[in-house]
Design a protein around this motif. Structure first.
Motif, PDB file in Angstrom:
ATOM      1  N   ASN A 156      45.326  43.859  18.023  1.00  0.00           N
ATOM      2  CA  ASN A 156      45.364  45.282  18.374  1.00  0.00           C
ATOM      3  C   ASN A 156      45.378  46.199  17.149  1.00  0.00           C
ATOM      4  O   ASN A 156      45.334  47.411  17.291  1.00  0.00           O
ATOM      5  CB  ASN A 156      46.589  45.578  19.238  1.00  0.00           C
ATOM      6  N   ASP A 157      45.467  45.626  15.952  1.00  0.00           N
ATOM      7  CA  ASP A 157      45.567  46.419  14.725  1.00  0.00           C
ATOM      8  C   ASP A 157      44.221  46.994  14.308  1.00  0.00           C
ATOM      9  O   ASP A 157      43.178  46.360  14.470  1.00  0.00           O
ATOM     10  CB  ASP A 157      46.115  45.575  13.580  1.00  0.00           C
ATOM     11  N   ARG A 158      44.259  48.182  13.731  1.00  0.00           N
ATOM     12  CA  ARG A 158      43.053  48.795  13.163  1.00  0.00           C
ATOM     13  C   ARG A 158      42.815  48.312  11.739  1.00  0.00           C
ATOM     14  O   ARG A 158      41.681  48.325  11.265  1.00  0.00           O
ATOM     15  CB  ARG A 158      43.160  50.313  13.213  1.00  0.00           C
ATOM     16  N   VAL A 159      43.882  47.922  11.063  1.00  0.00           N
ATOM     17  CA  VAL A 159      43.790  47.325   9.732  1.00  0.00           C
ATOM     18  C   VAL A 159      44.397  45.932   9.857  1.00  0.00           C
ATOM     19  O   VAL A 159      45.559  45.786  10.226  1.00  0.00           O
ATOM     20  CB  VAL A 159      44.556  48.148   8.671  1.00  0.00           C
ATOM     21  N   LEU A 160      43.598  44.919   9.571  1.00  0.00           N
ATOM     22  CA  LEU A 160      44.050  43.542   9.733  1.00  0.00           C
ATOM     23  C   LEU A 160      44.710  43.040   8.453  1.00  0.00           C
ATOM     24  O   LEU A 160      44.142  43.158   7.367  1.00  0.00           O
ATOM     25  CB  LEU A 160      42.872  42.647  10.110  1.00  0.00           C
ATOM     26  N   VAL A 161      45.913  42.498   8.601  1.00  0.00           N
ATOM     27  CA  VAL A 161      46.628  41.870   7.488  1.00  0.00           C
ATOM     28  C   VAL A 161      46.995  40.475   7.956  1.00  0.00           C
ATOM     29  O   VAL A 161      47.827  40.307   8.854  1.00  0.00           O
ATOM     30  CB  VAL A 161      47.900  42.658   7.096  1.00  0.00           C
ATOM     31  N   VAL A 162      46.357  39.471   7.363  1.00  0.00           N
ATOM     32  CA  VAL A 162      46.555  38.088   7.781  1.00  0.00           C
ATOM     33  C   VAL A 162      47.169  37.311   6.622  1.00  0.00           C
ATOM     34  O   VAL A 162      46.632  37.318   5.513  1.00  0.00           O
ATOM     35  CB  VAL A 162      45.220  37.433   8.192  1.00  0.00           C
ATOM     36  N   TYR A 163      48.274  36.628   6.904  1.00  0.00           N
ATOM     37  CA  TYR A 163      48.949  35.821   5.886  1.00  0.00           C
ATOM     38  C   TYR A 163      48.618  34.360   6.110  1.00  0.00           C
ATOM     39  O   TYR A 163      48.900  33.792   7.162  1.00  0.00           O
ATOM     40  CB  TYR A 163      50.457  36.060   5.951  1.00  0.00           C
ATOM     41  N   LEU A 164      47.953  33.758   5.125  1.00  0.00           N
ATOM     42  CA  LEU A 164      47.603  32.340   5.149  1.00  0.00           C
ATOM     43  C   LEU A 164      48.329  31.661   3.990  1.00  0.00           C
ATOM     44  O   LEU A 164      47.776  31.511   2.896  1.00  0.00           O
ATOM     45  CB  LEU A 164      46.086  32.165   5.001  1.00  0.00           C
ATOM     46  N   PRO A 165      49.586  31.252   4.184  1.00  0.00           N
ATOM     47  CA  PRO A 165      50.385  30.757   3.066  1.00  0.00           C
ATOM     48  C   PRO A 165      49.831  29.519   2.368  1.00  0.00           C
ATOM     49  O   PRO A 165      50.086  29.313   1.185  1.00  0.00           O
ATOM     50  CB  PRO A 165      51.745  30.469   3.705  1.00  0.00           C
ATOM     51  N   ASP A 166      49.047  28.710   3.070  1.00  0.00           N
ATOM     52  CA  ASP A 166      48.542  27.473   2.472  1.00  0.00           C
ATOM     53  C   ASP A 166      47.127  27.590   1.923  1.00  0.00           C
ATOM     54  O   ASP A 166      46.565  26.620   1.431  1.00  0.00           O
ATOM     55  CB  ASP A 166      48.603  26.342   3.505  1.00  0.00           C
ATOM     56  N   CYS A 167      46.550  28.764   2.015  1.00  0.00           N
ATOM     57  CA  CYS A 167      45.187  28.984   1.536  1.00  0.00           C
ATOM     58  C   CYS A 167      45.214  29.259   0.029  1.00  0.00           C
ATOM     59  O   CYS A 167      46.131  29.917  -0.473  1.00  0.00           O
ATOM     60  CB  CYS A 167      44.593  30.176   2.281  1.00  0.00           C
ATOM     61  N   HIS A 168      44.215  28.788  -0.692  1.00  0.00           N
ATOM     62  CA  HIS A 168      44.152  29.057  -2.131  1.00  0.00           C
ATOM     63  C   HIS A 168      43.777  30.522  -2.358  1.00  0.00           C
ATOM     64  O   HIS A 168      42.896  31.066  -1.695  1.00  0.00           O
ATOM     65  CB  HIS A 168      43.127  28.148  -2.808  1.00  0.00           C
TER      66      HIS A 168
END
Length: 190
Positions: free
Chosen positions: A64-76
């Motif tokens: 539902n967000d207009r600005v997406l903030v995605v946390y991928l802790p295991d991603c390089h």
């Protein structure tokens, strides 16, 4: 006679020169094969990161967000910008992808034309360790405990309209009027 056979960029992005008397020699083929395997690994890792980001967006309130903030802790961290760009393309929204680090999260953002990423980051400067960028892209470091507030504040401050969030078709090649057909208009309307 020894010749330079060419360059190949390794998985870290550094060019590597190969020298050989014969282009079929193991001195050339082994490093090229290793570089190709590294490219395949990077592509599959990027694809996995993108799929995980989409899964998180689709199964949480982020959808539902207009600005997406995605946390991928295991991603390089080197993949954050690529994944953010792909998320921005899929959802036509500004997107930040944050990754886990030793002492803080790091990330990259990719924007759409009507959203100045850097100006919006300035409004959240107190939440970040450091940041930089320009209207269309940015990078930042942030303590993990501040990620959710960062997401919340970016969305509260967001003034993007529904119209601005619609994907745009940009035609940058002149075309004769005679090319416009009913079928073309129907395709563009999709």
């Amino acid at each position: 006679m020894i010749t330079i056979e060419g360059t190949v960029t390794d998985i870290l992005g550094y060019p590597t020169l190969f020298f050989s008397r014969d282009a079929r020699s193991p001195a050339v083929s082994a490093p090229i094969n290793a570089a190709a395997a590294g490219g395949i690994f990077a592509r599959s890792t990027t694809e996995k990161g993108k799929e995980e980001a989409i899964r998180i967006i689709e199964t949480t309130e982020l959808k539902n967000d207009r600005v997406l903030v995605v946390y991928l802790p295991d991603c390089h961290e080197s993949l954050a910008g690529i994944i953010a760009g792909r998320i921005r393309e899929k959802y036509h929204r500004p997107a930040f992808v944050l990754t886990g680090g030793e002492t803080s999260a790091k990330g990259s953002g990719r924007s759409i034309e009507s959203y100045s990423m850097y100006e919006e980051l300035v409004k959240c400067a107190d939440l970040m360790i450091q940041f930089g960028g320009h209207p269309m892209a940015a990078g930042l470091s942030i303590e993990e405990k501040n990620i959710e507030e960062f997401r919340r504040r970016l969305n509260v401050n967001c003034t993007l309209t529904d119209e601005e969030l619609r994907p745009k078709i940009v035609i940058d090649v002149p075309m004769p009027v005679s090319y416009i057909t009913k079928e073309l208009v129907e395709q563009i309307s999709l």
